[in-house]
Structure formats: structure tokens, C-alpha cells
Design a protein around this motif. Sequence first.
Motif, mmCIF file in Angstrom:
data_model
loop_
_atom_site.group_PDB
_atom_site.id
_atom_site.type_symbol
_atom_site.label_atom_id
_atom_site.label_comp_id
_atom_site.label_asym_id
_atom_site.label_seq_id
_atom_site.Cartn_x
_atom_site.Cartn_y
_atom_site.Cartn_z
ATOM 1 N N ASN A 183 0.828 -1.210 0.000
ATOM 2 C CA ASN A 183 0.000 0.000 0.000
ATOM 3 C C ASN A 183 0.856 1.251 0.000
ATOM 4 N N LYS A 184 1.924 1.176 0.781
ATOM 5 C CA LYS A 184 2.825 2.320 0.857
ATOM 6 C C LYS A 184 3.439 2.587 -0.514
ATOM 7 N N LEU A 185 3.826 1.502 -1.191
ATOM 8 C CA LEU A 185 4.410 1.643 -2.528
ATOM 9 C C LEU A 185 3.399 2.303 -3.464
ATOM 10 N N GLN A 186 2.151 1.879 -3.343
ATOM 11 C CA GLN A 186 1.100 2.456 -4.171
ATOM 12 C C GLN A 186 0.964 3.962 -3.901
ATOM 13 N N GLN A 187 0.996 4.327 -2.621
ATOM 14 C CA GLN A 187 0.897 5.751 -2.258
ATOM 15 C C GLN A 187 2.092 6.536 -2.790
ATOM 16 N N ILE A 188 3.286 5.927 -2.648
ATOM 17 C CA ILE A 188 4.490 6.601 -3.144
ATOM 18 C C ILE A 188 4.389 6.817 -4.658
ATOM 19 N N MET A 189 3.826 5.805 -5.349
ATOM 20 C CA MET A 189 3.654 5.917 -6.801
ATOM 21 C C MET A 189 2.755 7.102 -7.157
ATOM 22 N N GLU A 190 1.669 7.232 -6.401
ATOM 23 C CA GLU A 190 0.738 8.335 -6.684
ATOM 24 C C GLU A 190 1.382 9.681 -6.369
ATOM 25 N N GLN A 191 2.067 9.722 -5.213
ATOM 26 C CA GLN A 191 2.765 10.944 -4.817
ATOM 27 C C GLN A 191 3.839 11.295 -5.847
ATOM 28 N N ASN A 192 4.455 10.257 -6.415
ATOM 29 C CA ASN A 192 5.538 10.433 -7.384
ATOM 30 C C ASN A 192 5.087 11.302 -8.562
ATOM 31 N N LEU A 193 3.865 11.036 -9.042
ATOM 32 C CA LEU A 193 3.358 11.799 -10.189
ATOM 33 C C LEU A 193 3.220 13.276 -9.813
ATOM 34 N N ILE A 194 2.735 13.509 -8.587
ATOM 35 C CA ILE A 194 2.576 14.893 -8.125
ATOM 36 C C ILE A 194 3.952 15.548 -7.969
ATOM 37 N N ASP A 195 4.891 14.793 -7.385
ATOM 38 C CA ASP A 195 6.255 15.306 -7.203
ATOM 39 C C ASP A 195 6.884 15.715 -8.529
ATOM 40 N N ILE A 196 6.725 14.848 -9.530
ATOM 41 C CA ILE A 196 7.344 15.135 -10.828
ATOM 42 C C ILE A 196 6.714 16.391 -11.438
ATOM 43 N N GLU A 197 5.415 16.468 -11.324
ATOM 44 C CA GLU A 197 4.715 17.621 -11.881
ATOM 45 C C GLU A 197 5.218 18.918 -11.231
ATOM 46 N N GLN A 198 5.341 18.866 -9.910
ATOM 47 C CA GLN A 198 5.814 20.056 -9.199
ATOM 48 C C GLN A 198 7.248 20.385 -9.555
ATOM 49 N N ALA A 199 8.082 19.358 -9.657
ATOM 50 C CA ALA A 199 9.487 19.573 -10.004
ATOM 51 C C ALA A 199 9.587 20.215 -11.385
ATOM 52 N N LYS A 200 8.717 19.763 -12.272
ATOM 53 C CA LYS A 200 8.746 20.318 -13.625
ATOM 54 C C LYS A 200 8.286 21.774 -13.624
ATOM 55 N N ASP A 201 7.314 22.075 -12.764
ATOM 56 C CA ASP A 201 6.855 23.460 -12.648
ATOM 57 C C ASP A 201 7.970 24.373 -12.140
ATOM 58 N N ARG A 202 8.843 23.780 -11.321
ATOM 59 C CA ARG A 202 9.967 24.572 -10.803
ATOM 60 C C ARG A 202 11.102 24.674 -11.821
ATOM 61 N N GLY A 203 10.906 24.083 -12.982
ATOM 62 C CA GLY A 203 11.904 24.214 -14.038
ATOM 63 C C GLY A 203 12.843 23.041 -14.186
ATOM 64 N N GLN A 204 12.627 21.979 -13.401
ATOM 65 C CA GLN A 204 13.477 20.794 -13.533
ATOM 66 C C GLN A 204 13.124 20.036 -14.818
ATOM 67 N N SER A 205 14.123 19.492 -15.470
ATOM 68 C CA SER A 205 13.856 18.729 -16.695
ATOM 69 C C SER A 205 13.621 17.261 -16.372
ATOM 70 N N ALA A 206 12.923 16.595 -17.288
ATOM 71 C CA ALA A 206 12.742 15.144 -17.169
ATOM 72 C C ALA A 206 13.214 14.511 -18.473
ATOM 73 N N ILE A 207 13.947 13.409 -18.335
ATOM 74 C CA ILE A 207 14.485 12.733 -19.515
ATOM 75 C C ILE A 207 13.972 11.294 -19.552
ATOM 76 N N GLY A 208 13.357 10.930 -20.661
ATOM 77 C CA GLY A 208 12.774 9.588 -20.780
ATOM 78 C C GLY A 208 13.768 8.600 -21.370
ATOM 79 N N PHE A 209 13.788 7.386 -20.819
ATOM 80 C CA PHE A 209 14.728 6.346 -21.257
ATOM 81 C C PHE A 209 13.959 5.110 -21.711
#
Lengths: 379, 250
Positions: A7-33
Amino acid sequence: MKYDIMNKLQQIMEQNLIDIEQAKDRGQSAIGFYCLYSPMELAVAADAIPLPLCGTSNEPIATAEEILPRNLCPLIKSSFGFAVKDTCPFFRFSDIIIGDTTCDGKKKMFELLSRYKPTHVLQLPQSQDTAMALSLWRSELERFKKIVETQTGVAINNDRLRAAIRLMNLERGARKALMDMNKAKPAPLSGSQLLEILFKVGFLADKEKGISLMEEVVAEAKNGSFLSEDVVAGSRKRILLTGVPVGLGSDKVVKIVEQSGADVVAFENCSGYKQAFFVDEKTNPLDALAEQYLATPCSVMSPNNGRFDLLKEMIQEFSVDGVIDLTWQACHTYNVEAFRIEEFVQKTFGMPILHLETDYAESDTEQLRVRIEAYLEML
Amino acid sequence: MRYAGIDIGSRSIELVVVNDACKVLCRFQADTGFDPMAKAKKIVNRVSYDRIMATGYGRNLFEISFDAPTVTEIKAHARGAWTLFPGSQTVLDIGGQDSKAIALFENGNVKKFEMNDRCAAGTGKFLEIMAGTLGFKIEDFGKEALMAEKGLNISSMCTVFAESEVTSLIAKGQSRQEIARGLHDSVIRRAISMINRVSSEGDIVFTGGVAKNLCMTTLLSEKLGRKVRIPDEPQFVGSFGAALLALEIG
């Protein structure tokens, strides 16, 4: 406890999407592999978020087939379909995509993928043990570094690279420790649990979170929390799965093996034990990265002796009873290599092997079940 | 004690009962139809037995309904063929919707096997549809094909494509028997490559309903250059093997 962690992993996964979105708003780049060959360290060194991209679901394949030929590997079609339909959040987050010239299908797919997202394809050599191959790969990583620098505006120096290598080594170490749990008899984690954890953790932008979760799983699994009660210890055959990568959505073979009363204890593939390596932290970082990543024993390499060595080591260390070699349909390199793998396992261990060729669709489940059950009857 | 083996295949269900001396006491066959469990129940109710073992595609459904142990058709055919022809080391089984080649150890255990892909190419169903397209009864299909002096080349193995290929050959006025022969040739080519993947020498035991087709058995031994042994009732080998395995586990 098992359910708490999942369950914790599931929550972290959901939080992860929010974290990435916020990081991107702050100008951080994301690189897909797309492939294990390109070092994520280069993204990490520039404070960019490295994201593995989705390609293990059957769902987007029909869309992909409007453009790609049907007779193509499902992994390639799935990856492409996700991009076309824009249904993979990690693809959407990615500012640029990094691919490598691994197999023919992938490199030609990347040409089309560049219509949807800036795609940079690294020229991966097809052999590993010549000076020319290493120097070509070294210069491609240099080019990759400049691409990342341009994208992020961060100059990647050796200190940054070393720190990135240290972090990624920690993550790989945690993954390895998790996978090594199953050397114990009976295996404390089922193949599908292991697969789910490794798969999900891979998407976490915050590497530290993933590492600590994997450590937690190891601690819990040691206490037997993940063992199901109805399993008689030692009664289930131990299977090693080799060949193409598997993930959530492309794990039907793992499920059928488990339903047939055996355990998948280890994965000799790029979603599993091929990631259990360490990059030298002492030498020149880009040299070390080039050397270690090029050594990844994928069937696109010729020769691919590393796979035979790894397989031998794993069959012994995980005390396996049988080996299933999985090939995705139209993956020529793994399909052809299957003959030599069978010969090798038979000769070295006197063990029969089951080679399966399939795709992501469920339509051949019963045919696979017959083969898998018949193979287990032989062991 | 009486031991039963039931083989619930895609096209037909077979049931065999043996005694402690492995002697066949009785056997039954029925079409599978659309409700395999209802059919299976009907057949099972006609016989008395102490233990039963299920095999074939319906084995897992049967396991749930009858709380019976199961075995794959690969092991069942291997055991049945090996018992009928002691010492045999290779089995070819072509059934309604799949085909397999099995190599055996000397003790009859499965050493290696190969199966056809997910479609019914080169199986009983393929021959049945092609016989229909050519207007032959399935029982006569092999005999008619054998009467041809040569076989016409049929390149498609997919049932759908082969049917259009056959239709266009008919339209060109080609002999039905030669077309039939060509179809048998192509199924045999496929079977031979499957056999060669698992074993390179020794007699072949040919099981499954398709072994009743005279053209198939003749061509197989001709083209393979190996002796082909046909059980009296080849379609019962899987259920016979399952009955033997029921006896074995006691």
C-alpha cells in the motif's frame, strides 16, 4: 506487513506523479529512457529526473499498429502506442527522449517517435570487447552529456557525475539485495511480488525513496512476511526466467508459472538481474560508465557471451530447478539466441529448458499453460 | 481397482478405463461441443471407476468439477504411447487443434517437446476444413489424397489463407485429389520439422485422431525414412495414458 508495504508503494507511486509535476513546474527537466544501455547517471548529474518509459501493456498496441507493422515486437509497439495515445504520464513528463540503436525494430521506431517528442538516439555498438566499440560508446556518451547539458543548462562536471554514479550504485545495490533475497529456500518473495516492486520503484523520481522502500521490503521478507501460508516449504519448483524484459502487463508467463505451482525465483533480463551491476566509482566517471553500460549482456550484442556467464552464475546461486526462456514475438535476437541458450543450459547443467515465444495478448494463455505445466512435469 | 483417464480435447472427449494389469476395460468417445463439462459428466456417469485422471484442454475445468488430479496431454500421450510400444522414444500427436512432437527418455519420461503455435495450422481442424472445401468426407480424405500421382504445391499453412489458395486451385480446374495430396504434403512437412527439433532417429509413434488418416501415416514414414507405428485406436492414447498415470499414483 506485506500489505502495508505494498500500500505504501502504491501511495508513493501516486505521490511520485505529483512530485514530478511540481518539479517540472519549478523548471526541472525530465528525460525519458527506453533501454538499459543509456546511463541514467547523466540525467541525475544534471539534476534532471530520469524516467523509464512504459512499454509493458497490451492496451496501446492496437493504436501502434495503425502505423507500425503488426509483425513487430509487442514491447516496441506498446512503447510507441503509449506515445501516440499520450497515455503514459512519464512520456508526457519527458522533455526529451533517449534511445539507443539496440535492435532494428527499436531504432526504426525511434525515427517515428521523434514526431511526438524530441528523440535522441545513441549509436550503440553491436559488440562489447573491442577498443573501437568502447571508444565509439564513450564518444556517444560525451554527445549524450552535451544533449543533457543543453536541455538542462547545467554543466556536468566529474564531481556531479561521481555523485550520480554513487546514487545509482546505491539504487542498483538495493535492487540487487532485493533480488538476492530469493537465493533463500523457499524464496521469500514470489516472482510477481518481486516484479511488481522492481517495476514500480523504477518510476520513482526520488531515488532515495525507492532505495529505502526496497530496504524495508528486504527486512520484512527476511521475517517471512511475504510468504503465503498455504505454500508447503520446499515443495515448489524454482524457475529462472531469462530472455526479454517483463513488467506489469507483460507478466502473463510469470502468473501461469505461479498458478501451475512453481515459483519464479529470478529474472535474467533487463528488468531484473541485468541491472545488478556496479559502476566503478574511482576511475574517470565517463570512462567507467561507458565500460559498465556497454557490458550489458543483451542479445543485440554479437557475440553476447556475458549472458551465458550471468545465466550460469544465476542458475547456481539461485539453486534453480528449471529455466524458461521468454521471447517476445518478432524479437529476432532473443529468438535466435534461444537455440544456444538451450544447448548451453542442457550441456552445463543437464537441465531441460522451455523456450516460449508469445506477445502481450491473453489469447494464447491456455496454450502457454500446457507448455508450462508439461515442462514442470518434466522437472 | 478400475482407473479411468479422460482426455477433454478441443474437438472430442475420450475416456478409457483400465484395470491393475493396464488392460483396457472400456472406452468411450464424444464430440466436445460447446459445453465440455456437461459432455464430460455424461460420459463419466456411464462408467464405474475408483480413480480418475484428466488431461486435455478441459483438464483444469474437470479438476474443479470432479476434484480429480490432472496431467498435461504431453505427458499423457507420452505415457500411453510408451506403454503401447515399449522402448519407443519419439511420439507425434496430431489432434483436433494442436500438434506436438515429444522425445522420451528410456524410462518413458518426457525429455523434450515441441508444440505448434497458437493457431490450428497443420492440425486435425485444418484437414477437416480443407476436406470440406474440397467436398470430401473426412474419413475418405486421406485415401483420396493417396490416389493422386503428385501433390500440388500449397504454400499457406494458415487455415484461412490455405482455404483461399485451395479455392483458387479449384477454380483453375486442378484435380481435387492432387490438391488434397498437396495439403497433406504441407502438413507432413511441418510435422517433420517439429519431429526433427526433438529427435533425429528411431521409430515414431503417431497418435491422435489424425493418425487415422492413411495418407498422413504413409507420407510420414516415406518422407521421414523412419518407421512409424500406429496404435489401433490412436485417438485414445491420451486418455489411456491418463488412466495409466491414475493407476501409477495409486
